[in-house]
Write a protein that holds these residues in place. Structure first.
Motif, PDB file in Angstrom:
ATOM      1  N   ALA A   7      16.172  66.872  37.419  1.00 29.69           N
ATOM      2  CA  ALA A   7      16.649  68.042  36.668  1.00 29.69           C
ATOM      3  C   ALA A   7      17.985  68.539  37.210  1.00 29.69           C
ATOM      4  CB  ALA A   7      15.610  69.161  36.727  1.00 29.69           C
ATOM      5  N   ALA A   8      18.125  68.584  38.522  1.00 31.92           N
ATOM      6  CA  ALA A   8      19.373  69.063  39.128  1.00 31.92           C
ATOM      7  C   ALA A   8      20.538  68.142  38.802  1.00 31.92           C
ATOM      8  CB  ALA A   8      19.204  69.199  40.644  1.00 31.92           C
ATOM      9  N   LEU A   9      20.350  66.835  38.972  1.00 31.44           N
ATOM     10  CA  LEU A   9      21.460  65.899  38.801  1.00 31.44           C
ATOM     11  C   LEU A   9      21.781  65.596  37.346  1.00 31.44           C
ATOM     12  CD1 LEU A   9      20.706  63.388  41.695  1.00 31.44           C
ATOM     13  CD2 LEU A   9      22.388  65.246  41.652  1.00 31.44           C
ATOM     14  N   MET A  10      20.811  65.778  36.459  1.00 33.18           N
ATOM     15  CA  MET A  10      21.030  65.435  35.064  1.00 33.18           C
ATOM     16  C   MET A  10      21.380  66.630  34.184  1.00 33.18           C
ATOM     17  SD  MET A  10      20.648  62.202  35.076  1.00 33.18           S
ATOM     18  CE  MET A  10      20.336  61.630  33.439  1.00 33.18           C
ATOM     19  N   LEU A  11      21.123  67.849  34.668  1.00 37.24           N
ATOM     20  CA  LEU A  11      21.367  69.011  33.822  1.00 37.24           C
ATOM     21  C   LEU A  11      21.957  70.190  34.589  1.00 37.24           C
ATOM     22  CD1 LEU A  11      21.034  69.944  30.889  1.00 37.24           C
ATOM     23  CD2 LEU A  11      18.782  70.803  31.495  1.00 37.24           C
ATOM     24  N   PHE A  13      23.292  70.712  37.785  1.00 43.65           N
ATOM     25  CA  PHE A  13      24.577  70.558  38.467  1.00 43.65           C
ATOM     26  C   PHE A  13      25.737  70.268  37.506  1.00 43.65           C
ATOM     27  CE2 PHE A  13      22.520  69.216  42.785  1.00 43.65           C
ATOM     28  CZ  PHE A  13      22.072  70.513  42.968  1.00 43.65           C
ATOM     29  N   PRO A  14      25.552  69.382  36.499  1.00 42.31           N
ATOM     30  CA  PRO A  14      26.666  69.200  35.553  1.00 42.31           C
ATOM     31  C   PRO A  14      27.031  70.484  34.810  1.00 42.31           C
ATOM     32  CG  PRO A  14      25.079  67.413  35.330  1.00 42.31           C
ATOM     33  CD  PRO A  14      24.464  68.429  36.250  1.00 42.31           C
ATOM     34  N   LEU A  15      26.022  71.220  34.332  1.00 39.25           N
ATOM     35  CA  LEU A  15      26.313  72.459  33.603  1.00 39.25           C
ATOM     36  C   LEU A  15      26.941  73.508  34.517  1.00 39.25           C
ATOM     37  CD1 LEU A  15      23.203  72.748  31.258  1.00 39.25           C
ATOM     38  CD2 LEU A  15      25.527  71.993  30.681  1.00 39.25           C
ATOM     39  N   ALA A  16      26.442  73.620  35.737  1.00 39.64           N
ATOM     40  CA  ALA A  16      27.022  74.573  36.691  1.00 39.64           C
ATOM     41  C   ALA A  16      28.462  74.196  37.009  1.00 39.64           C
ATOM     42  CB  ALA A  16      26.189  74.623  37.969  1.00 39.64           C
ATOM     43  N   SER A  17      28.731  72.912  37.160  1.00 36.08           N
ATOM     44  CA  SER A  17      30.096  72.465  37.454  1.00 36.08           C
ATOM     45  C   SER A  17      31.037  72.761  36.295  1.00 36.08           C
ATOM     46  CB  SER A  17      30.100  70.967  37.770  1.00 36.08           C
ATOM     47  OG  SER A  17      29.358  70.698  38.934  1.00 36.08           O
ATOM     48  N   VAL A  20      31.765  76.522  36.422  1.00 36.62           N
ATOM     49  CA  VAL A  20      32.697  76.826  37.517  1.00 36.62           C
ATOM     50  C   VAL A  20      34.102  76.383  37.145  1.00 36.62           C
ATOM     51  CG1 VAL A  20      33.322  76.221  39.891  1.00 36.62           C
ATOM     52  CG2 VAL A  20      30.957  76.826  39.339  1.00 36.62           C
ATOM     53  N   ASP A  21      34.229  75.180  36.592  1.00 43.07           N
ATOM     54  CA  ASP A  21      35.531  74.665  36.185  1.00 43.07           C
ATOM     55  C   ASP A  21      36.173  75.569  35.135  1.00 43.07           C
ATOM     56  OD1 ASP A  21      37.467  72.748  36.652  1.00 43.07           O
ATOM     57  OD2 ASP A  21      36.414  71.129  35.643  1.00 43.07           O
ATOM     58  N   VAL A  22      35.375  76.012  34.158  1.00 38.76           N
ATOM     59  CA  VAL A  22      35.878  76.908  33.107  1.00 38.76           C
ATOM     60  C   VAL A  22      36.339  78.229  33.712  1.00 38.76           C
ATOM     61  CG1 VAL A  22      35.158  78.304  31.113  1.00 38.76           C
ATOM     62  CG2 VAL A  22      34.594  75.871  31.208  1.00 38.76           C
ATOM     63  N   SER A  23      35.546  78.797  34.612  1.00 38.86           N
ATOM     64  CA  SER A  23      35.894  80.107  35.165  1.00 38.86           C
ATOM     65  C   SER A  23      37.072  80.035  36.139  1.00 38.86           C
ATOM     66  CB  SER A  23      34.677  80.744  35.845  1.00 38.86           C
ATOM     67  OG  SER A  23      34.299  79.998  36.968  1.00 38.86           O
ATOM     68  N   ILE A  24      37.173  78.981  36.917  1.00 43.95           N
ATOM     69  CA  ILE A  24      38.262  78.887  37.893  1.00 43.95           C
ATOM     70  C   ILE A  24      39.576  78.466  37.241  1.00 43.95           C
ATOM     71  CG2 ILE A  24      39.115  77.546  39.873  1.00 43.95           C
ATOM     72  CD1 ILE A  24      36.296  77.601  40.983  1.00 43.95           C
ATOM     73  N   VAL A  39      29.584  62.410  34.243  1.00 39.44           N
ATOM     74  CA  VAL A  39      29.849  61.142  34.921  1.00 39.44           C
ATOM     75  C   VAL A  39      29.690  61.323  36.428  1.00 39.44           C
ATOM     76  CG1 VAL A  39      31.683  59.513  35.541  1.00 39.44           C
ATOM     77  CG2 VAL A  39      31.232  60.050  33.142  1.00 39.44           C
ATOM     78  N   PHE A  40      30.242  62.388  36.975  1.00 39.57           N
ATOM     79  CA  PHE A  40      30.132  62.597  38.423  1.00 39.57           C
ATOM     80  C   PHE A  40      28.675  62.745  38.857  1.00 39.57           C
ATOM     81  CE2 PHE A  40      29.825  65.334  42.164  1.00 39.57           C
ATOM     82  CZ  PHE A  40      30.532  64.568  43.076  1.00 39.57           C
ATOM     83  N   TRP A  41      27.927  63.651  38.216  1.00 35.51           N
ATOM     84  CA  TRP A  41      26.558  63.949  38.657  1.00 35.51           C
ATOM     85  C   TRP A  41      25.531  62.932  38.155  1.00 35.51           C
ATOM     86  CZ3 TRP A  41      25.979  66.853  42.644  1.00 35.51           C
ATOM     87  CH2 TRP A  41      26.860  67.912  42.890  1.00 35.51           C
TER      88      TRP A  41
END
Length: 153
Positions: A7-11, A13-17, A20-24, A39-41
Motif C-alpha cells: 500500500a505504501a509503495l503503490m499508493l 508514497f507516490p501520492l504523497a510525493s 509535496v512536489d505540487v506544494s513545493i 515510476v520511482f516508488w
C-alpha cells in the motif's frame, strides 16, 4: 507487513510525493508527476525491494505468495529477483536520469500487467497473491496510462 509495504509503495508514497512536489514547486498535478513518482516508488523501490527479498529469501515468494513448496523453484524465484532488482534500479535512477522515466514506466507497466494477468489466471490464489494481483494490475493501468499520455501529447 506485506500489505502495508504494498500500500505504501503503490499508493501512499507516490501520492504523497506528488502532493509535496505540487506544494513545493507550485506545479500543476498531472500525468508528468504521476509518471515521475509512480515510476520511482512502484517500479523503482517496490521492484528493487521485491528483487532483494527474492534473491535473499526466495522461499518467502515461492511459498507465501505463490503457494509453491519445494527447493526446485527457488532458483527460478532467485532469477526473478535479479530481473526485479534490475528494473527497480532503473526506476530508482529515473529520479535523476529523467529521460529514463518513460522507458521504466513502459517496462514496469508491461511487467506488472503480465504478472497481474498471470496471478488472475491462478484459480487457487491465496490472500497475498490476491493483493499482488490487484496491486500489479493497478500499477499496470497507471504506468501504461502514463505511457499513452506521453505518446499522444
Amino acid at each position: 507487513m506485506y500489505y502495508a509495504i504494498v500500500a505504501a509503495l503503490m499508493l501512499v508514497f507516490p501520492l504523497a510525493s506528488i502532493l509535496v512536489d505540487v506544494s513545493i514547486h507550485q506545479v500543476q498535478p498531472g500525468w508528468f508527476l504521476v509518471g515521475k513518482w509512480f515510476v520511482f516508488w512502484a517500479v523503482g523501490v517496490r521492484l528493487f525491494v521485491a528483487g532483494l527479498r527474492q534473491m535473499l529469501q526466495p522461499r518467502y515468494t515461492a511459498e507465501q505468495i505463490l503457494g509453491i513448496r519445494g527447493d526446485d523453484v527457488l532458483l527460478v524465484v532467485r532469477e526473478l529477483g535479479f530481473a526485479n532488482a534490475s528494473i527497480g534500479i532503473v526506476g530508482i535512477l529515473s529520479i535523476v536520469a529523467t529521460g529514463w522515466v518513460v522507458a521504466a514506466a513502459l517496462a514496469g507497466g508491461i511487467f506488472y500487467g503480465l504478472a497481474g494477468i498471470n496471478h488472475a489466471l491462478q484459480g487457487h490464489r491465496n490472500r497475498l497473491e490476491n493483493v499482488a494481483m490487484a496491486s500489479d494490475l493497478f500499477a499496470a493501468v497507471v504506468l501504461l496510462g502514463y505511457c499513452i499520455w506521453v505518446a499522444t501529447r
